[in-house]
Design a protein around this motif. Structure first.
Motif, short mmCIF file in Angstrom:
data_model
loop_
_atom_site.label_atom_id
_atom_site.label_comp_id
_atom_site.label_asym_id
_atom_site.label_seq_id
_atom_site.Cartn_x
_atom_site.Cartn_y
_atom_site.Cartn_z
N VAL A 297 0.88 -1.29 0.02
CA VAL A 297 -0.03 -0.13 -0.04
C VAL A 297 0.89 1.14 -0.10
O VAL A 297 0.50 2.30 -0.76
CB VAL A 297 -0.92 -0.08 1.23
N ALA A 298 1.83 1.36 0.75
CA ALA A 298 2.90 2.32 0.86
C ALA A 298 3.70 2.60 -0.41
O ALA A 298 3.70 3.69 -0.87
CB ALA A 298 3.95 2.09 1.93
N ALA A 299 3.85 1.47 -1.04
CA ALA A 299 4.48 1.71 -2.65
C ALA A 299 3.44 2.15 -3.53
O ALA A 299 3.74 3.08 -4.42
CB ALA A 299 4.93 0.42 -2.96
N CYS A 300 2.22 1.77 -3.39
CA CYS A 300 1.18 2.23 -4.33
C CYS A 300 0.92 3.75 -4.31
O CYS A 300 0.39 4.55 -5.08
CB CYS A 300 -0.02 1.18 -4.26
N ARG A 301 1.17 4.42 -3.11
CA ARG A 301 0.70 5.57 -2.43
C ARG A 301 1.95 6.47 -2.42
O ARG A 301 1.93 7.49 -1.54
CB ARG A 301 -0.21 5.70 -1.04
N ALA A 302 3.20 5.92 -3.21
CA ALA A 302 4.32 6.56 -2.91
C ALA A 302 4.09 8.05 -3.71
O ALA A 302 3.09 8.50 -4.48
CB ALA A 302 5.31 6.02 -3.61
N ARG A 303 5.12 8.99 -3.91
CA ARG A 303 4.96 10.33 -4.52
C ARG A 303 4.80 10.04 -5.84
O ARG A 303 4.98 9.03 -6.67
CB ARG A 303 6.41 10.73 -4.45
N PRO A 304 3.95 11.16 -6.51
CA PRO A 304 3.45 10.87 -7.79
C PRO A 304 4.42 10.60 -8.86
O PRO A 304 4.24 9.89 -9.71
CB PRO A 304 2.75 12.21 -8.33
N ARG A 305 5.74 11.14 -8.82
CA ARG A 305 6.84 10.81 -9.69
C ARG A 305 7.02 9.33 -9.80
O ARG A 305 7.51 8.59 -8.79
CB ARG A 305 7.98 11.67 -9.19
N GLY A 306 6.92 8.71 -10.86
CA GLY A 306 7.35 6.96 -11.17
C GLY A 306 6.05 6.33 -10.67
O GLY A 306 6.28 5.16 -10.48
N ARG A 307 4.93 6.98 -9.92
CA ARG A 307 4.01 6.08 -9.30
C ARG A 307 3.25 5.31 -10.57
O ARG A 307 3.22 3.85 -9.99
CB ARG A 307 2.84 7.01 -8.72
N ALA A 308 2.87 5.54 -11.22
CA ALA A 308 2.34 4.86 -12.36
C ALA A 308 3.18 3.60 -12.81
O ALA A 308 2.74 2.35 -12.97
CB ALA A 308 2.05 5.57 -13.55
N VAL A 309 4.44 3.80 -12.96
CA VAL A 309 5.21 2.61 -13.47
C VAL A 309 5.59 1.54 -12.31
O VAL A 309 5.31 0.53 -12.44
CB VAL A 309 6.55 3.37 -13.86
N LEU A 310 5.57 2.14 -11.14
CA LEU A 310 5.69 1.36 -9.86
C LEU A 310 4.31 0.47 -9.69
O LEU A 310 4.57 -0.77 -9.45
CB LEU A 310 6.15 2.03 -8.63
N VAL A 311 3.22 1.16 -9.77
CA VAL A 311 2.15 0.28 -9.76
C VAL A 311 1.84 -0.54 -10.82
O VAL A 311 1.54 -1.91 -10.53
CB VAL A 311 0.81 1.33 -9.61
N CYS A 312 2.30 -0.32 -12.21
CA CYS A 312 2.17 -1.35 -13.02
C CYS A 312 3.13 -2.69 -12.94
O CYS A 312 2.84 -3.81 -12.95
CB CYS A 312 2.51 -0.79 -14.42
N VAL A 313 4.06 -2.23 -12.29
CA VAL A 313 5.23 -3.33 -12.05
C VAL A 313 4.61 -4.38 -10.86
O VAL A 313 4.70 -5.63 -10.77
CB VAL A 313 6.67 -2.84 -11.72
N LEU A 314 4.17 -3.64 -9.73
CA LEU A 314 3.45 -4.39 -8.73
C LEU A 314 2.38 -5.19 -9.27
O LEU A 314 2.38 -6.45 -8.73
CB LEU A 314 3.24 -3.47 -7.64
N ALA A 315 1.59 -4.58 -9.96
CA ALA A 315 0.26 -5.38 -10.47
C ALA A 315 0.90 -6.67 -11.38
O ALA A 315 0.10 -7.54 -11.12
CB ALA A 315 -0.42 -4.29 -11.20
N ALA A 316 1.73 -6.33 -12.06
CA ALA A 316 2.47 -7.38 -13.02
C ALA A 316 2.98 -8.61 -11.94
O ALA A 316 2.82 -9.87 -12.26
CB ALA A 316 3.32 -6.85 -14.13
N ALA A 317 3.63 -8.19 -11.04
CA ALA A 317 4.44 -9.06 -10.24
C ALA A 317 2.98 -9.79 -9.30
O ALA A 317 3.35 -11.03 -9.21
CB ALA A 317 5.20 -8.25 -9.15
N VAL A 318 2.02 -9.40 -9.00
CA VAL A 318 0.98 -9.99 -8.26
C VAL A 318 0.35 -10.86 -8.93
O VAL A 318 -0.14 -12.03 -8.89
CB VAL A 318 0.13 -8.83 -7.63
N ALA A 319 0.22 -10.42 -10.42
CA ALA A 319 -0.61 -11.06 -11.34
C ALA A 319 0.27 -12.57 -11.59
O ALA A 319 -0.46 -13.59 -11.49
CB ALA A 319 -0.81 -10.48 -12.61
#
Length: 517
Positions: free
Chosen positions: A367-389
């Motif tokens: 949750v903390a990673a997904c709510r990190a600072r806006p810079r680079g957040r989209a990329v991080l969320v996509c990476v995490l989503a792919a890892a979880v999937a």
């Protein structure tokens, strides 16, 4: 404001930190009340999906395993009770007794347990209401429920998952009681959850109570005595039946503990972390665990878990629920220690209580990673989503492999039982030898072993019983029958997945022409 509404990088529960929102304190109070009303829905959704996945993937066609047969036979009318060895506890038998009293159907039992385990997951998460943000509790529940081992054992008659539910609820109730000394319900829930855990697996309860007692001493609370007394009383209550049985059947508590240690390979200092890594590739038991590491991808999450948990603990340090995450982490680590460092073999189910508790700091990290600072957040969320999937896909494939093997075994044991019935093996009868427990239960016979960990009869007594009733000795491969059965009729049986050259030696009382009673 409840402390649980503050997330990493947030203040007052508002993304972006300080500043006031429209409506001031009144607006924030309204939002909190609305959030409290909505709280059950995300965890309830997690529990519902967990139940549905079990019903679809883990229930159809899955018969009773060896350990399950032992537990169910204690309360079933289908066959005499199997030998109950020293390490076992009767909690899971008590849990399924109401269902077996209604129907002997294994499928119905599976469905009931799937629904019940889904409810238990929700109740355990419910204990954390007001302690953690909704998104953290729901994410932690989803991480735990997404493991193949959790989904597989949800409808199984095995105690480990129920220990996990009890431990998760106990830690939540402990923290609620620590926060409010007047919360008698939390103390009662704490004692009940620990008692439930001890009833399922007495030794696991010890590793749960220890970190809670330590936390009670460390926390700055005035009522630490009650925080120590409640889990201690619960553990004593849960242990009572096991201790009484030790004196009635095993020669005392010390004798039972020693015998339990012997059956488990002599408990001591053993490094079994690598065994658990290999076992996660789809093995329900790895003993001895000297096999190759065949599925490295299946263990990536296990290897990453310490790092993710550490990240979650660090992220929680900036929140008002840092104590809650610290205690959950300590309890999870404590419950993992005996299986990682004192037992010289592995089974994925052993660590279910640890996974349930460590899923909470892991959820904080995500949750903390997904709510990190806006810079680079989209990329991080996509990476995490792919890892979880990817993680969930691997878990599904492993679950599919495990359940398919069990379904195959279910069919094979049914064939063996049918073949023995055709050869005159009918109650009252006795089955000994390899896989005797599962074969005996399916034929309505008693299972008795003249040697080994489940020794419950002497060879002489088994030979005497053969003069009065059908007795079967099962062997496989090129192994000879025991001396007392060498003159008995030999009959070839359908092979099992783990047994080739499967044969039965039948006593003279096993007559194919004998009519059924």
């Amino acid at each position: 404001m409840e402390p649980s509404d503050v997330l990493p990088g947030h203040r007052d529960g508002v993304p972006g930190g300080g500043g006031h929102t429209s409506g001031g304190a009144s607006g924030r109070a309204d939002r909190l009340r609305a959030r409290a009303r909505r709280w059950p829905w995300p965890p309830l959704a997690v529990a519902a999906v967990f139940t549905l996945v079990q019903l679809v993937l883990s229930v159809p066609g899955v018969g009773l395993g060896w350990d399950e047969t032992v537990y169910v036979s204690q309360v079933s009318t289908e066959a005499p009770a199997a030998f109950f060895s020293a390490p076992r506890a009767r909690g899971i038998t008590y849990l399924v007794a109401p269902f077996t009293a209604v129907t002997p159907s294994v499928a119905a039992l599976r469905v009931c347990l799937a629904v019940l385990s889904g409810c238990a997951l929700f109740v355990a998460l419910r204990a954390w209401r007001g302690l953690l943000p909704t998104v953290v509790a729901a994410t932690g529940g989803a991480l735990f429920a997404g493991l193949w081992v959790t989904v597989f054992y949800g409808p199984q008659v095995m105690p480990n998952l129920w220990v996990a539910f009890g431990a998760l609820a106990a830690v939540g109730c402990f923290l609620r009681a620590a926060r409010d000394s007047r919360n008698g319900g939390a103390l009662t829930g704490l004692g009940a959850a620990v008692a439930f855990t001890a009833l399922m697996r007495p030794t696991d309860a010890v590793w749960l109570v220890l970190p809670l007692a330590a936390a009670a001493l460390v926390l700055r609370v005035r009522h630490r005595i009650s925080l120590i007394a409640a889990p201690a009383a619960g553990a004593a209550l849960g242990w009572a039946g096991w201790i009484a049985e030790a004196y009635v059947r095993y020669g005392g508590l010390g004798a039972r503990l020693r015998r339990a240690s012997e059956i488990q390979g002599h408990l001591g200092l053993h490094f079994a972390v690598d065994d658990h890594v290999r076992a996660l590739g789809g093995r329900t038991l790895c003993r001895p665990c000297d096999v190759a590491w065949q599925h490295p991808a299946a263990s990536l999450w296990f290897l990453a878990l310490p790092v993710i948990v550490a990240a979650g603990v660090l992220a929680a340090r900036r929140t008002a629920y840092r104590t809650e995450i610290a205690v959950a982490t300590a309890a999870g680590v404590s419950m993992a220690v005996p299986y990682l460092f004192t037992v010289d073999y592995a089974a994925p189910r052993f660590l279910l209580p640890a996974y349930a508790l460590l899923a909470l700091p892991a959820a904080v990290a995500l949750v903390a990673a997904c709510r990190a600072r806006p810079r680079g957040r989209a990329v991080l969320v996509c990476v995490l989503a792919a890892a979880v999937a990817g993680h969930l896909w691997i878990q599904y494939r492993l679950l599919d492999g495990v359940t398919n093997r069990v379904r195959s075994d279910t069919v094979a044991f049914g064939r063996v039982a049918a073949e023995l019935r055709s050869q005159g093996v009918r109650p009252p009868c006795v089955v000994a030898g390899e896989e005797a427990v599962r074969v005996a239960f399916r034929t309505g016979c008693a299972s008795r072993q003249p040697s080994g960990h489940d020794e419950s009869i002497t060879p002489a007594a088994l030979a005497r019983a053969a003069m009065e009733r059908p007795v079967v000795v099962l062997v496989s491969g090129g192994k000879p029958p025991p001396a007392f059965a060498r003159g008995w009729r030999e009959h070839r049986l359908p092979d099992l997945r783990s047994r080739t050259g499967h044969r039965a030696y039948l006593s003279p009382a096993a007559d194919p022409g004998r009519p059924s009673r």
